[in-house]
Design a protein around this motif. Structure first.
Motif, PDB file in Angstrom:
ATOM      1  N   UNK A  94      20.439 -17.547  -1.714  1.00 25.76           N
ATOM      2  CA  UNK A  94      19.153 -18.228  -1.840  1.00 25.76           C
ATOM      3  C   UNK A  94      18.170 -17.319  -2.550  1.00 25.76           C
ATOM      4  N   UNK A  95      17.089 -17.901  -2.999  1.00 25.45           N
ATOM      5  CA  UNK A  95      16.019 -17.133  -3.631  1.00 25.45           C
ATOM      6  C   UNK A  95      15.126 -16.596  -2.524  1.00 25.45           C
ATOM      7  N   UNK A  96      14.942 -15.277  -2.496  1.00 22.75           N
ATOM      8  CA  UNK A  96      14.204 -14.647  -1.420  1.00 22.75           C
ATOM      9  C   UNK A  96      13.339 -13.508  -1.949  1.00 22.75           C
ATOM     10  N   UNK A  97      12.532 -12.944  -1.034  1.00 18.62           N
ATOM     11  CA  UNK A  97      11.770 -11.738  -1.322  1.00 18.62           C
ATOM     12  C   UNK A  97      12.621 -10.525  -0.971  1.00 18.62           C
ATOM     13  N   UNK A  98      12.581  -9.527  -1.831  1.00 17.10           N
ATOM     14  CA  UNK A  98      13.295  -8.278  -1.596  1.00 17.10           C
ATOM     15  C   UNK A  98      12.336  -7.120  -1.838  1.00 17.10           C
ATOM     16  N   UNK A  99      12.678  -5.965  -1.305  1.00 16.84           N
ATOM     17  CA  UNK A  99      11.795  -4.811  -1.388  1.00 16.84           C
ATOM     18  C   UNK A  99      12.472  -3.631  -2.046  1.00 16.84           C
ATOM     19  N   UNK A 106       0.805  -1.225   0.000  1.00 13.72           N
ATOM     20  CA  UNK A 106       0.000   0.000   0.000  1.00 13.72           C
ATOM     21  C   UNK A 106       0.835   1.270   0.000  1.00 13.72           C
ATOM     22  N   UNK A 107       2.059   1.216   0.515  1.00 10.58           N
ATOM     23  CA  UNK A 107       2.924   2.397   0.526  1.00 10.58           C
ATOM     24  C   UNK A 107       3.767   2.524  -0.734  1.00 10.58           C
ATOM     25  N   UNK A 108       3.491   1.669  -1.725  1.00  8.03           N
ATOM     26  CA  UNK A 108       4.236   1.717  -2.973  1.00  8.03           C
ATOM     27  C   UNK A 108       5.450   0.822  -3.014  1.00  8.03           C
ATOM     28  N   UNK A 109       5.752   0.123  -1.931  1.00  7.76           N
ATOM     29  CA  UNK A 109       6.899  -0.777  -1.916  1.00  7.76           C
ATOM     30  C   UNK A 109       6.638  -1.981  -2.809  1.00  7.76           C
ATOM     31  N   UNK A 110       7.555  -2.226  -3.726  1.00  8.23           N
ATOM     32  CA  UNK A 110       7.462  -3.364  -4.644  1.00  8.23           C
ATOM     33  C   UNK A 110       8.199  -4.542  -4.036  1.00  8.23           C
ATOM     34  N   UNK A 111       7.505  -5.642  -3.857  1.00  4.24           N
ATOM     35  CA  UNK A 111       8.118  -6.872  -3.360  1.00  4.24           C
ATOM     36  C   UNK A 111       8.426  -7.750  -4.562  1.00  4.24           C
ATOM     37  N   UNK A 112       9.693  -8.116  -4.723  1.00  3.04           N
ATOM     38  CA  UNK A 112      10.082  -8.937  -5.863  1.00  3.04           C
ATOM     39  C   UNK A 112      10.870 -10.155  -5.396  1.00  3.04           C
ATOM     40  N   UNK A 113      10.819 -11.195  -6.198  1.00  4.75           N
ATOM     41  CA  UNK A 113      11.488 -12.455  -5.885  1.00  4.75           C
ATOM     42  C   UNK A 113      12.706 -12.587  -6.781  1.00  4.75           C
ATOM     43  N   UNK A 114      13.833 -12.891  -6.165  1.00  8.44           N
ATOM     44  CA  UNK A 114      15.070 -12.992  -6.935  1.00  8.44           C
ATOM     45  C   UNK A 114      16.101 -13.765  -6.133  1.00  8.44           C
TER      46      UNK A 114
END
Length: 231
Positions: free
Chosen positions: A177-182, A164-172
């Motif tokens: 390891x493969x993780x979620x990043x912001x 909601x605050x515009x933060x994009x959560x991406x997987x990479x």
């Protein structure tokens, strides 16, 4: 066309960022049975009008890989860098992101994916993005080894959601390891807010050779979004 599969040691990069190719030591899987992705290459790359493939399908496939330190397909390990992981997710659904007319024989995997999206989709800088889009970064590591901040298209990930605050959560795959990043492009130079919320993850390790003001956060190193799927 580069080979997707490797039959020997799977490579893992110790520097933060995406390296293609990498030649480091193998890492231990988080489980005894790494995620299995059934991947079949299709040529030519899928038609432009994809009606059976949804953004949620791409995201769901990417989510299943979160936490993995190896990926296998039919017993073979897939090249384990950010580009290889991203390619594997789309290839499962019939899209080969390495299918491109790029004429540079030394192009890394991120560049191949970028060129493919330019050919078959849309490359843009927002301000909005959608789940299932790709997100590209510059200068996440010293790709050409010259000690300068001049390395475009060195990292890629898959957008999972937008908060909601515009933060994009991406997987990479960034480190081991493969993780979620912001990433938050409204506040690209802020890592955490006063209440501890992460707006931008670090995706480049600080090195002694870096300039004093070298960007290391996702928002600082953002380059482009890539839309490969129908809206």
């Amino acid at each position: 066309m580069r080979l997707l599969f490797i039959t020997g040691t799977i490579a893992v990069v110790t520097l933060v960022g995406c390296a293609t190719p990498s030649i480091q030591s193998p890492q231990r899987s988080l489980s005894n049975q790494p995620p299995q992705i059934s991947i079949t290459a299709h040529r030519p790359c899928c038609p432009s009008g994809l009606t059976s493939l949804s953004r949620s399908t791409i995201v769901q496939t990417a989510v299943t890989l979160v936490g993995a330190t190896t990926i296998t397909s039919k017993g073979r390990k897939i090249t384990y860098d950010c580009a290889g992981v991203t390619r594997a997710v789309f290839l499962k659904h019939g899209i080969d992101l390495y299918d491109t007319d790029a004429g540079d024989p030394n192009a890394n995997g991120v560049r191949l994916i970028y060129d493919h999206v330019r050919r078959h989709g849309i490359v843009h800088q927002g301000p909005t993005t959608q789940p299932g889009d790709l997100v590209f970064f510059d200068n996440t590591w010293d790709f050409n080894g010259d000690g300068e901040w001049n390395d475009p298209l060195t990292h890629v990930g898959i957008v999972e959601r937008i908060e909601s605050d515009g933060t994009v959560v991406f997987i990479s795959r960034v480190a081991d390891a493969i993780q979620r990043y912001r990433m938050n492009l409204r506040h690209p130079q802020i890592h955490k807010t006063a209440d501890g919320r992460v707006l931008n993850d670090y995706i480049r390790r600080k090195l002694p050779s870096d300039p004093n003001r070298q960007g290391r956060l996702a928002g600082e190193l953002f380059a482009f979004y890539g839309t490969r799927l129908p809206s």
